[in-house]
Design a protein around this motif. Structure first.
Motif, PDB file in Angstrom:
ATOM      1  N   HIS A 414      44.213  31.505  35.267  1.00  0.00           N
ATOM      2  CA  HIS A 414      44.295  32.082  36.612  1.00  0.00           C
ATOM      3  C   HIS A 414      43.677  33.481  36.634  1.00  0.00           C
ATOM      4  O   HIS A 414      42.945  33.837  37.560  1.00  0.00           O
ATOM      5  CB  HIS A 414      45.749  32.146  37.067  1.00  0.00           C
ATOM      6  N   PHE A 415      43.978  34.287  35.611  1.00  0.00           N
ATOM      7  CA  PHE A 415      43.413  35.626  35.526  1.00  0.00           C
ATOM      8  C   PHE A 415      41.893  35.561  35.404  1.00  0.00           C
ATOM      9  O   PHE A 415      41.163  36.326  36.065  1.00  0.00           O
ATOM     10  CB  PHE A 415      44.003  36.357  34.313  1.00  0.00           C
ATOM     11  N   GLU A 416      41.398  34.641  34.580  1.00  0.00           N
ATOM     12  CA  GLU A 416      39.960  34.486  34.403  1.00  0.00           C
ATOM     13  C   GLU A 416      39.294  34.024  35.696  1.00  0.00           C
ATOM     14  O   GLU A 416      38.205  34.480  36.044  1.00  0.00           O
ATOM     15  CB  GLU A 416      39.700  33.484  33.281  1.00  0.00           C
ATOM     16  N   ALA A 417      39.966  33.105  36.408  1.00  0.00           N
ATOM     17  CA  ALA A 417      39.411  32.614  37.664  1.00  0.00           C
ATOM     18  C   ALA A 417      39.324  33.734  38.698  1.00  0.00           C
ATOM     19  O   ALA A 417      38.372  33.791  39.487  1.00  0.00           O
ATOM     20  CB  ALA A 417      40.253  31.461  38.193  1.00  0.00           C
ATOM     21  N   LYS A 418      40.316  34.632  38.717  1.00  0.00           N
ATOM     22  CA  LYS A 418      40.276  35.761  39.638  1.00  0.00           C
ATOM     23  C   LYS A 418      39.098  36.674  39.313  1.00  0.00           C
ATOM     24  O   LYS A 418      38.389  37.153  40.215  1.00  0.00           O
ATOM     25  CB  LYS A 418      41.585  36.551  39.562  1.00  0.00           C
ATOM     26  N   HIS A 419      38.879  36.912  38.009  1.00  0.00           N
ATOM     27  CA  HIS A 419      37.742  37.740  37.601  1.00  0.00           C
ATOM     28  C   HIS A 419      36.427  37.064  37.992  1.00  0.00           C
ATOM     29  O   HIS A 419      35.477  37.731  38.436  1.00  0.00           O
ATOM     30  CB  HIS A 419      37.802  37.972  36.095  1.00  0.00           C
ATOM     31  N   GLU A 420      36.357  35.752  37.847  1.00  0.00           N
ATOM     32  CA  GLU A 420      35.151  35.013  38.221  1.00  0.00           C
ATOM     33  C   GLU A 420      34.915  35.102  39.725  1.00  0.00           C
ATOM     34  O   GLU A 420      33.777  35.195  40.185  1.00  0.00           O
ATOM     35  CB  GLU A 420      35.300  33.548  37.793  1.00  0.00           C
ATOM     36  N   ARG A 421      36.003  35.080  40.489  1.00  0.00           N
ATOM     37  CA  ARG A 421      35.879  35.207  41.941  1.00  0.00           C
ATOM     38  C   ARG A 421      35.333  36.580  42.321  1.00  0.00           C
ATOM     39  O   ARG A 421      34.542  36.708  43.253  1.00  0.00           O
ATOM     40  CB  ARG A 421      37.258  34.984  42.587  1.00  0.00           C
ATOM     41  N   GLU A 422      35.746  37.621  41.591  1.00  0.00           N
ATOM     42  CA  GLU A 422      35.217  38.963  41.838  1.00  0.00           C
ATOM     43  C   GLU A 422      33.710  38.995  41.598  1.00  0.00           C
ATOM     44  O   GLU A 422      32.956  39.600  42.375  1.00  0.00           O
ATOM     45  CB  GLU A 422      35.928  39.977  40.940  1.00  0.00           C
ATOM     46  N   LYS A 423      33.265  38.336  40.520  1.00  0.00           N
ATOM     47  CA  LYS A 423      31.832  38.288  40.240  1.00  0.00           C
ATOM     48  C   LYS A 423      31.088  37.481  41.300  1.00  0.00           C
ATOM     49  O   LYS A 423      29.936  37.792  41.643  1.00  0.00           O
ATOM     50  CB  LYS A 423      31.589  37.705  38.846  1.00  0.00           C
ATOM     51  N   GLU A 424      31.736  36.451  41.827  1.00  0.00           N
ATOM     52  CA  GLU A 424      31.112  35.662  42.886  1.00  0.00           C
ATOM     53  C   GLU A 424      30.912  36.496  44.147  1.00  0.00           C
ATOM     54  O   GLU A 424      29.858  36.437  44.791  1.00  0.00           O
ATOM     55  CB  GLU A 424      31.972  34.433  43.203  1.00  0.00           C
ATOM     56  N   ILE A 425      31.930  37.281  44.499  1.00  0.00           N
ATOM     57  CA  ILE A 425      31.824  38.147  45.683  1.00  0.00           C
ATOM     58  C   ILE A 425      30.690  39.142  45.487  1.00  0.00           C
ATOM     59  O   ILE A 425      29.889  39.397  46.405  1.00  0.00           O
ATOM     60  CB  ILE A 425      33.153  38.860  45.946  1.00  0.00           C
ATOM     61  N   ALA A 426      30.598  39.717  44.279  1.00  0.00           N
ATOM     62  CA  ALA A 426      29.527  40.673  43.992  1.00  0.00           C
ATOM     63  C   ALA A 426      28.160  40.002  44.089  1.00  0.00           C
ATOM     64  O   ALA A 426      27.194  40.586  44.609  1.00  0.00           O
ATOM     65  CB  ALA A 426      29.729  41.281  42.606  1.00  0.00           C
ATOM     66  N   ALA A 427      28.061  38.774  43.586  1.00  0.00           N
ATOM     67  CA  ALA A 427      26.790  38.054  43.654  1.00  0.00           C
ATOM     68  C   ALA A 427      26.399  37.753  45.093  1.00  0.00           C
ATOM     69  O   ALA A 427      25.222  37.880  45.469  1.00  0.00           O
ATOM     70  CB  ALA A 427      26.893  36.760  42.849  1.00  0.00           C
TER      71      ALA A 427
END
Length: 535
Positions: A414-427
């Motif tokens: 879950h923590f990793e998925a949240k970090h991935e979502r942050e990178k998606e927003i940045a992208a």
């Protein structure tokens, strides 16, 4: 013909009902499909439903493998090639040898039969464990390793199966010759898979028709699989390579219309195939019960218990040295990668669920040898293979979620998925920023009318506003999520009005379909953004 079609409709009805039950009970679908299939097979008067082993290997397996290859990221597959290869090649060979040694000394089976049984039950299934792992939001690297292993382990197992089958049939086996043949098959299938992937994309470029392109995509796995399989290979590795090639090179060559329709087509096709396969595994219970009457029940249970124990233990014995020894022996690996955590390794060791490929290969055993004698221990191999599948699917499949939560691996996911979502927003922000700069240049160079320029600028402003500053917390409603809810409500109002206009005769059905497609695409965008939110 009518009977076959009615049987197919019956299987589809059972599949739909079983999937609904699995969803309502929050259970892994594969477990429900298998148990329902077994239950129906034991019902008196229920029509026997079976699939020829050649049908599984030649008709069903290619699209499953190809679809998994297309879904797999070539970059992530390459970055995790070492752990994937250690599992897909090393662990399969190790498990095959361990099973052969165990059944030879414990059950006094011939070495050739032991290796044949080991090759059949050695490859873990990719469907059930991945479905569970994704539902639990396990760490991304675990998912990549499991998916990569599932792509390649069938190739190793089928090659070993062919060597063992030859040894049983002829009574001879040469390790040097088998090693050379194994290497030639691997190299040949990789090259052929690259050729098929390249040819598929070039033909699809020439077609420029989504229906033709999807048809070509459906033919691709069969070409990649059948030719090497007919030439004495497995066909699996070539199909995997073709899928990976299309995955890496396809995004810029496949049109948006083809991609949208292809995603729906392949998603439905793979769901249907996987569900039907697990049902059919259960349906074979009646056949296996008839087979068991010729054997002593004690011998069968002992063989199932020993083989299943070895299959599970061999994976645990292999994964820990396979994860830690490269770090201990190579300074380059220590500098490049972090030492994997024992919790993640434990989860990978706990995902050794066997599936339909093992049963299909066991059913594909010939009835007689080349000299006309009955194939030795065929019935025992069938029953043991089914026993291993049943115990691992139901036993491991039902306890894996508990183990993952107990070890805390799901929380890290879950923590990793949240970090991935942050990178998606940045992208997404980077995409909008880059296109905004180009838009300003295009407006000036082409001297676009003010109304058109304003329309394009508003589109960018709306996309920027739709992006949250950070992923929402659990249960939190951001402006974007509230906007998505409102958009869905507005689309529902427009659908009702559209239907009213159609009933009043103010528009034709063709007009209704065009407008409805736009509404569907807009709603799909909203659903995609919500469903990809990890929380």
């Amino acid at each position: 013909m009518t009977h076959t079609f009615l049987t197919f409709l019956l299987v589809l009805s059972v599949l739909a009902a079983s999937a609904t039950v699995a969803r309502r009970l929050d259970l892994t679908p594969a477990i429900v499909f298998l148990l329902v299939g077994i239950g129906l097979a034991l019902v008196p008067g229920f029509p026997p439903i079976q699939m020829e082993p050649e049908g599984v290997l030649l008709l069903v397996l290619p699209p499953l493998i190809y679809s998994a290859g297309v879904s797999m990221s070539w970059r992530e597959f390459k970055w995790n090639l070492r752990p994937i290869a250690l599992l897909a090649i090393g662990c399969v060979i190790f498990t095959t040898c361990a099973v052969a040694i165990a059944v030879h000394f414990a059950l006094d089976l011939p070495w050739s039969i032991g290796f044949l049984l080991g090759a059949i039950v050695s490859p873990p299934d990719v469907v059930a464990p991945l479905a569970i792992a994704r539902r639990l939001h396990l760490p991304h690297r675990i998912l990549v390793v499991l998916e990569g292993e599932g792509l390649a382990n069938d190739a190793t197992a089928l090659i070993l199966y062919r060597f063992a089958l030859l040894a049983v049939s002829t009574g001879t086996f040469s390790l040097p010759s088998a090693t050379v043949a194994f290497g030639m098959i691997l190299v040949g299938e990789v090259l052929f898979g690259l050729l098929v992937g390249w040819l598929s994309l070039r033909l699809r470029q020439l077609a420029h028709d989504p229906r033709v392109e999807i048809t070509l995509s459906l033919l691709t796995p069969y070409l990649a699989f059948w030719v090497p399989e007919h030439a004495g290979g497995s066909g699996v590795l070539a199909t995997v390579v073709a899928g990976l090639y299309v995955s890496w090179n396809g995004p810029l060559l496949i049109s948006a219309a083809t991609r949208l329709q292809g995603i729906f087509f392949w998603d439905f096709a793979i769901w249907l195939i996987e569900g039907v396969l697990f049902l059919i595994v259960g349906f074979h219970t009646r056949l296996l019960m008839e087979t068991s009457k010729t054997l002593q029940i004690g011998t069968v249970l002992s063989a199932i218990a020993i083989t299943t124990s070895i299959v599970i233990l061999a994976r645990f014995i292999w994964v820990f040295p396979g994860a830690y020894l490269p770090h201990l022996l190579s300074s380059r690996i220590r500098k490049r990668e972090e030492i994997p955590h024992w919790r993640g390794i434990t989860i990978i060791g706990f995902t050794g669920i066997r599936g339909v490929v093992s049963l299909a290969v066991a059913l594909a055993l010939p009835m007689t040898l080349a000299n006309g004698d009955p194939f030795p221990y065929r019935d025992l191999i069938l029953l043991v293979s089914f026993g291993v599948i049943f115990i691992t699917v139901v036993g491991i499949g039902s306890t894996l979620p508990f183990v993952a939560r107990t070890l805390g691996v799901a929380e890290y996911g879950h923590f990793e998925a949240k970090h991935e979502r942050e990178k998606e927003i940045a992208a997404r922000r980077e995409l909008v920023t880059a296109s905004r700069k180009e838009l300003s240049r295009i407006i000036k160079e082409r001297e676009l009318p003010e109304s058109l320029a304003r329309f394009l600028e508003v589109r960018h402003e709306m996309r920027v506003r739709a992006l949250p500053d950070a992923p929402p917390k659990e249960g939190e409603f951001t402006p974007a999520t509230r906007g998505a809810i409102m958009v869905r409500e507005i689309i529902a109002i427009e659908r009702k009005q559209l239907h009213k206009l159609l009933r009043e005769g103010k528009i034709t059905d063709e007009t209704r379909r065009r407008i409805e497609r736009d509404l569907d695409l807009e709603e799909a965008v909203v659903d995609n953004r919500e469903n990809n939110t990890p929380l």
